[in-house]
Scaffold this motif. Structure first.
Motif, short mmCIF file in Angstrom:
data_model
loop_
_atom_site.label_atom_id
_atom_site.label_comp_id
_atom_site.label_asym_id
_atom_site.label_seq_id
_atom_site.Cartn_x
_atom_site.Cartn_y
_atom_site.Cartn_z
N HIS A 146 49.79 38.67 41.99
CA HIS A 146 49.11 38.30 40.82
C HIS A 146 47.65 37.95 41.13
O HIS A 146 47.01 36.96 41.44
CB HIS A 146 49.51 36.79 40.22
N PRO A 147 46.66 39.29 41.68
CA PRO A 147 45.60 38.97 42.42
C PRO A 147 44.34 38.77 41.32
O PRO A 147 43.33 38.52 41.80
CB PRO A 147 45.50 40.76 42.89
N ALA A 187 43.86 49.31 47.23
CA ALA A 187 43.36 48.79 48.61
C ALA A 187 43.00 47.37 48.32
O ALA A 187 43.14 46.56 49.14
CB ALA A 187 42.30 49.60 48.90
N ALA A 188 42.44 46.96 47.15
CA ALA A 188 42.13 45.80 46.82
C ALA A 188 43.16 44.61 46.65
O ALA A 188 42.95 43.37 47.08
CB ALA A 188 41.07 45.74 45.63
N VAL A 189 43.99 45.22 46.10
CA VAL A 189 45.38 44.40 45.97
C VAL A 189 46.02 43.97 47.21
O VAL A 189 46.32 42.88 47.25
CB VAL A 189 46.27 45.12 44.92
N ARG A 190 45.99 45.00 47.99
CA ARG A 190 46.76 44.81 49.42
C ARG A 190 45.84 43.90 50.05
O ARG A 190 46.16 42.87 50.98
CB ARG A 190 46.67 46.01 49.95
N LEU A 322 36.80 35.25 44.75
CA LEU A 322 37.62 36.15 43.85
C LEU A 322 36.69 36.87 42.94
O LEU A 322 37.11 38.10 42.82
CB LEU A 322 38.59 35.33 43.40
N ILE A 323 35.91 36.07 42.27
CA ILE A 323 35.00 37.21 41.42
C ILE A 323 34.13 38.14 42.27
O ILE A 323 34.08 39.40 41.48
CB ILE A 323 34.07 36.13 40.57
N ARG A 324 33.83 37.88 43.29
CA ARG A 324 32.98 38.92 44.09
C ARG A 324 33.95 40.02 44.63
O ARG A 324 33.71 41.04 44.45
CB ARG A 324 32.25 38.16 45.55
N THR A 325 35.22 39.59 44.85
CA THR A 325 36.04 40.75 45.38
C THR A 325 36.36 41.67 44.27
O THR A 325 36.28 42.95 44.27
CB THR A 325 37.62 39.72 45.70
N TRP A 326 36.66 40.97 43.08
CA TRP A 326 36.75 41.77 41.67
C TRP A 326 35.72 42.73 41.42
O TRP A 326 35.72 43.74 41.04
CB TRP A 326 37.29 40.98 40.85
#
Length: 330
Positions: A146-147, A187-190, A322-326
């Motif tokens: 649940h990323p 890759a981002a999920v991992r 998390l917002i930055r990652t997305w």
């Protein structure tokens, strides 16, 4: 409806807020039928039924009861007690009396004087008999399935979002006028999953007796129901480690049903693809056995944020990583 969230304001208390019927002073409302049901559910804890010989206690957040289910057997009986965040001052006294006769304690890390009561792990340990065993275990949070999800405790905003007590980064971003994609590449999920493992390893490195971070791979659908509700795929092997750490003749017990499963977050198709899971996507929420469409949750949360701009700002602040990652995922 359950309240859910990490009590982040308690720094080293890994405690999930899961509510109950409480009066303003924190005690359970004695006129409520729920009080009668609660007393029956925790009959040994309340002294209405004698504890079994050689009993132990598992103390912590909502994950503690799931751990009790998988370690408790005739050879290693574990008494059901309320989650630590539900305890009143009278309950805390009962817990210490119960521990005075216990053969073992399994506990998540809880800071001393949690909520003004002697419920810290070290404080609980001091009530045990000299020969009792203690095993400390981590509370597990895993975002790999649940990323998009966060569960927050905001000191200035105690009210939870409607329908489900979780924040979705996409909904938060939309409410704040920020741009994030609808899904992430594998890759981002991992990477988000590995960040969960790394944080758990950090907590384990503070001196816990049993680790769980390595159990977060390989990723399977039953590993987590939500970001802070693990599934049987985690609880069963973790329970086996606890039994071994206690040095007792018990064995891990499969309850034969999904545990900690009253709330299930969506398992989205791009997450299924990222992990190559052998399961069908679930686009909607399940709460108390009922399907709650994801778009219904989304619209309810958008309205909730729109009515509470200060809360939205606080959520965005806490979810900035998390917002930055997305927003930067490619």
């Amino acid at each position: 409806m359950q309240r859910g969230g990490w009590d982040d304001d308690d720094t080293d208390g890994y405690v999930l807020i899961m509510g109950g019927e409480h009066t303003r002073d924190g005690s359970l409302a004695d006129h409520d039928d729920a009080v009668i049901a609660r007393r029956a559910h925790y009959a040994v804890f309340f002294g209405d039924v004698p504890p079994p010989a050689g009993y132990g206690v598992v103390v912590g957040n909502c994950q503690a009861e799931s751990l009790r289910l998988v370690i408790s057997s005739d050879a290693l009986p574990a008494v059901r007690v309320p989650a630590v965040h539900e305890l009143t001052s009278a309950d805390a006294e009962r817990l210490h009396r119960l521990l005075a006769g216990a053969a073992f304690l399994v506990a998540q890390p809880i800071r001393d004087d949690y909520r003004g009561m002697p419920l810290g792990t070290a404080q609980l340990r001091r009530s045990l008999p000299a020969a009792a065993r203690t095993v400390t275990v981590p509370a597990v949070r895993f975002a790999g399935l649940h990323p998009f999800q966060a569960v927050l405790r905001l000191a200035d905003f105690p009210e939870d979002p409607p329908l489900v007590a979780y924040h979705d980064v996409r909904t938060v971003a939309r409410a704040a006028g920020l741009a994030v994609p609808a899904s992430l590449p594998p890759a981002a999920v991992r990477a988000i999953a590995e960040a969960s493992r790394a944080e758990l390893r950090r907590r384990e490195g503070l001196g816990l007796d049993v680790s769980a971070s390595d159990l977060l791979e390989p990723v399977v659908a039953d590993l987590a129901r939500t970001v802070n509700h693990p599934g049987n795929a985690l609880f069963l092997p973790l329970g086996a480690r606890i039994v071994a750490a206690l040095g007792a003749p018990g064995r891990v017990v499969d309850p034969g049903r999904p545990i900690l499963a009253s709330v299930r977050a969506p398992l989205e198709d791009w997450v299924v693809d990222a992990w190559r899971l052998d399961t069908a996507p679930r686009p909607d929420w399940t709460v108390g056995g009922e399907t709650v469409p994801a778009d219904v949750v989304r619209e309810a949360h958008l309205a909730y944020y729109a009515e509470r701009p200060a809360l939205l700002a606080a959520v965005v602040d806490r979810m900035t990583p998390l917002i930055r990652t997305w927003s930067t995922a490619r």
